[in-house]
Design a protein around this motif. Structure first.
Motif, mmCIF file in Angstrom:
data_model
loop_
_atom_site.group_PDB
_atom_site.id
_atom_site.type_symbol
_atom_site.label_atom_id
_atom_site.label_comp_id
_atom_site.label_asym_id
_atom_site.label_seq_id
_atom_site.Cartn_x
_atom_site.Cartn_y
_atom_site.Cartn_z
ATOM 1 N N HIS A 1 -2.466 1.854 -6.852
ATOM 2 C CA HIS A 1 -3.248 1.839 -6.556
ATOM 3 C C HIS A 1 -4.444 3.208 -6.246
ATOM 4 O O HIS A 1 -5.626 2.952 -6.265
ATOM 5 C CB HIS A 1 -3.553 1.370 -4.792
ATOM 6 C CG HIS A 1 -2.446 0.265 -4.761
ATOM 7 N ND1 HIS A 1 -4.018 -0.962 -5.195
ATOM 8 C CD2 HIS A 1 -1.825 0.020 -3.740
ATOM 9 C CE1 HIS A 1 -3.441 -1.490 -4.135
ATOM 10 N NE2 HIS A 1 -2.001 -1.584 -3.309
ATOM 11 N N THR B 1 -5.271 7.737 0.329
ATOM 12 C CA THR B 1 -5.620 8.165 1.026
ATOM 13 C C THR B 1 -6.668 9.775 0.173
ATOM 14 O O THR B 1 -7.947 9.718 0.838
ATOM 15 C CB THR B 1 -5.866 8.202 2.270
ATOM 16 O OG1 THR B 1 -4.450 8.788 2.746
ATOM 17 C CG2 THR B 1 -5.494 6.840 2.449
ATOM 18 N N GLU C 1 -4.910 -4.316 5.604
ATOM 19 C CA GLU C 1 -3.766 -3.678 5.655
ATOM 20 C C GLU C 1 -3.019 -4.742 6.554
ATOM 21 O O GLU C 1 -3.134 -5.808 7.465
ATOM 22 C CB GLU C 1 -2.842 -2.893 6.152
ATOM 23 C CG GLU C 1 -2.997 -2.206 7.532
ATOM 24 C CD GLU C 1 -3.188 -0.815 8.234
ATOM 25 O OE1 GLU C 1 -2.259 -0.300 8.862
ATOM 26 O OE2 GLU C 1 -3.695 -0.156 7.130
ATOM 27 N N ILE D 1 -9.918 -0.867 2.681
ATOM 28 C CA ILE D 1 -9.099 -1.266 3.075
ATOM 29 C C ILE D 1 -8.145 -1.975 4.437
ATOM 30 O O ILE D 1 -8.422 -2.059 5.416
ATOM 31 C CB ILE D 1 -7.197 -0.199 3.550
ATOM 32 C CG1 ILE D 1 -7.985 1.272 2.463
ATOM 33 C CG2 ILE D 1 -6.274 -0.036 3.541
ATOM 34 C CD1 ILE D 1 -7.009 2.278 2.650
ATOM 35 N N THR E 1 -11.863 -3.154 -2.168
ATOM 36 C CA THR E 1 -10.971 -3.818 -1.265
ATOM 37 C C THR E 1 -9.503 -3.586 -2.147
ATOM 38 O O THR E 1 -9.205 -4.477 -2.731
ATOM 39 C CB THR E 1 -11.464 -5.086 -0.860
ATOM 40 O OG1 THR E 1 -12.720 -5.625 -0.174
ATOM 41 C CG2 THR E 1 -10.132 -5.457 0.093
ATOM 42 N N LEU E 2 -8.955 -3.517 -0.655
ATOM 43 C CA LEU E 2 -7.450 -2.222 -1.458
ATOM 44 C C LEU E 2 -6.213 -3.472 -0.090
ATOM 45 O O LEU E 2 -6.775 -2.802 0.774
ATOM 46 C CB LEU E 2 -6.687 -1.144 -1.401
ATOM 47 C CG LEU E 2 -7.602 -0.415 -2.235
ATOM 48 C CD1 LEU E 2 -6.732 1.116 -1.759
ATOM 49 C CD2 LEU E 2 -7.357 -0.863 -3.606
ATOM 50 N N LEU F 1 0.925 -1.236 0.155
ATOM 51 C CA LEU F 1 -0.111 -0.274 0.166
ATOM 52 C C LEU F 1 1.042 1.419 -0.052
ATOM 53 O O LEU F 1 0.345 2.448 -0.136
ATOM 54 C CB LEU F 1 -0.844 -0.491 1.103
ATOM 55 C CG LEU F 1 -2.105 -1.176 1.327
ATOM 56 C CD1 LEU F 1 -2.665 -1.210 2.096
ATOM 57 C CD2 LEU F 1 -3.074 -1.076 0.329
ATOM 58 N N ARG G 1 2.213 -2.912 4.694
ATOM 59 C CA ARG G 1 2.137 -1.222 5.138
ATOM 60 C C ARG G 1 2.973 -1.124 6.325
ATOM 61 O O ARG G 1 2.796 -1.644 7.053
ATOM 62 C CB ARG G 1 0.889 -0.486 5.215
ATOM 63 C CG ARG G 1 1.658 1.117 5.320
ATOM 64 C CD ARG G 1 -0.238 1.606 4.991
ATOM 65 N NE ARG G 1 -0.527 2.235 6.085
ATOM 66 C CZ ARG G 1 -1.399 3.053 7.517
ATOM 67 N NH1 ARG G 1 0.668 3.778 7.081
ATOM 68 N NH2 ARG G 1 -1.496 3.191 8.121
#
Length: 358
Positions: free
Chosen positions: A187, A223, A239, A237, A206-207, A180, A211
């Motif tokens: 992204h 963001t 992560e 998100i 959905t990411l 990310l 990170r």
């Protein structure tokens, strides 16, 4: 057979081959130069950290020959597989030659010896370059130099959760996977070009990715883009999930979109197909050979994000096609890229080049 892998870190793209080799009765050891807190280590695999060395191989010091020699003496491998022609890998190769140990150089790039720099060309001329190479992303590798070999050894994926309930009408659930805080994962342009579909209620996004602690400029820009496009309620998100949780997440979505550039060997397309969902990825992804056009997904020209968004819109308009491609992708993984198939390929390569290991 006892196999020692020397790799930058224990990456998920090793895991399918590991599972296949373990099931075939082989003993596996990994020598790594870095790690991550979310890393998955398969039970029964011995992992040794090479002290003081990072993934880039510190160029200010000579390769850690003594440490490598001690590890070889402790593990007593029947064969050594080293990823990338790093200084550590080449030092291991030299030690294996001295000890008469079979050695394979494992690479993840489209091209081979024909693009070597001057230093590696010199090693080749001096006979110090490994004789046998396996390539993870070239189904048809370029011809190697005389006296050398190059074999295709693609990633493999162990069966995991599978998508069983398919969306019959929008919104489709779209998954994107990649670090990310790396700009080349794209992204931000992904969100920008999918924003009309997000605002229209056609998709949810959905990411998923790793990170580092703190807020990097890349993550901050991502963001900000989500907020500027007004899609914060439609983008999630996730992560730093562990490997098992990441694999489960695929089966909760309808398709994977991989927008990355300079992506030598992403394993996420194969993970997606194993979960029974289709893949839309860029032409710069080294593993896009599993994306059979119109059969298991689509490949768009690298950086052509409007084309990427158009492919997503195609599947929004025809969710049944997404389901059909997902089922075809699952069959492809089961037949050609399973752990058992990878183990058979690996054993076949060893049998051809190192007959005593048959």
């Amino acid at each position: 057979m006892r196999i020692l892998f020397s790799v930058p870190r224990y990456h998920p793209n090793h895991d399918g081959l590991v599972a296949g080799l373990q099931a075939a009765g082989h003993e596996l050891h990994f020598l790594v130069r870095a790690g991550h807190a979310t890393e998955f280590h398969r039970p029964g695999v011995a992992v040794t950290l090479l002290p003081g060395w990072d993934t880039g191989d510190n160029l200010r010091r000579p390769p850690p020959v003594r440490a490598l020699a001690r590890i070889l003496a402790a593990v007593r491998p029947d064969v050594v597989v080293a990823r990338n022609p790093s200084r550590t890998s080449l030092a291991l190769h030299a030690l294996c030659r001295l000890r008469g140990l079979p050695f394979l150089l494992y690479i993840q790039r489209r091209t081979g010896c024909e693009t070597m720099g001057p230093g590696r060309q010199m090693l080749l001329r001096l006979g110090l370059w490994p004789a046998h190479t396996v390539n993870a992303i070239c189904p048809d590798p370029p011809p190697p130099p005389p006296g050398k070999t190059c074999d295709f050894l693609p990633f493999a994926i162990e069966p995991g959760p599978v998508r069983t309930e398919w969306t019959e009408r929008p919104p489709l659930s779209v998954l994107a996977v990649g670090k990310l805080d790396q700009a080349r994962k794209n992204h931000r342009p992904l969100v920008r070009h999918l924003a009309p579909l997000l605002r229209g209620g056609d998709i949810r996004l959905t990411l998923l990715g790793l990170r580092e602690e703190g807020t990097s400029p890349v993550f901050a820009a991502l963001t900000e883009e989500i907020a500027a496009q007004g899609v914060g309620d439609r983008v999630r998100i996730r992560e730093n999930l562990d490997y098992a949780a990441s694999r489960r997440l695929y089966a909760e979505h309808d398709l994977l979109v991989l927008a990355s550039s300079a992506e030598r060997a992403a394993v996420s397309p194969m993970e997606a197909l194993a979960a029974g969902i289709p893949v839309i990825c860029g032409s710069d992804n080294g593993t896009n050979f599993v994306v059979r056009e119109g059969e298991t997904g689509f490949v768009f020209p690298d950086g052509d994000f409007p084309a990427m968004a158009a492919r997503v819109a195609d599947l929004v308009a025809d969710p049944a096609a997404a389901a059909r491609m997902g089922r075809a992708g699952r069959r492809l993984i089961e037949t050609e890229f399973s752990p058992a198939a990878a183990a058979r390929r690996f054993e076949s390569i060893l049998a051809r080049h190192f007959p005593p290991l048959r």
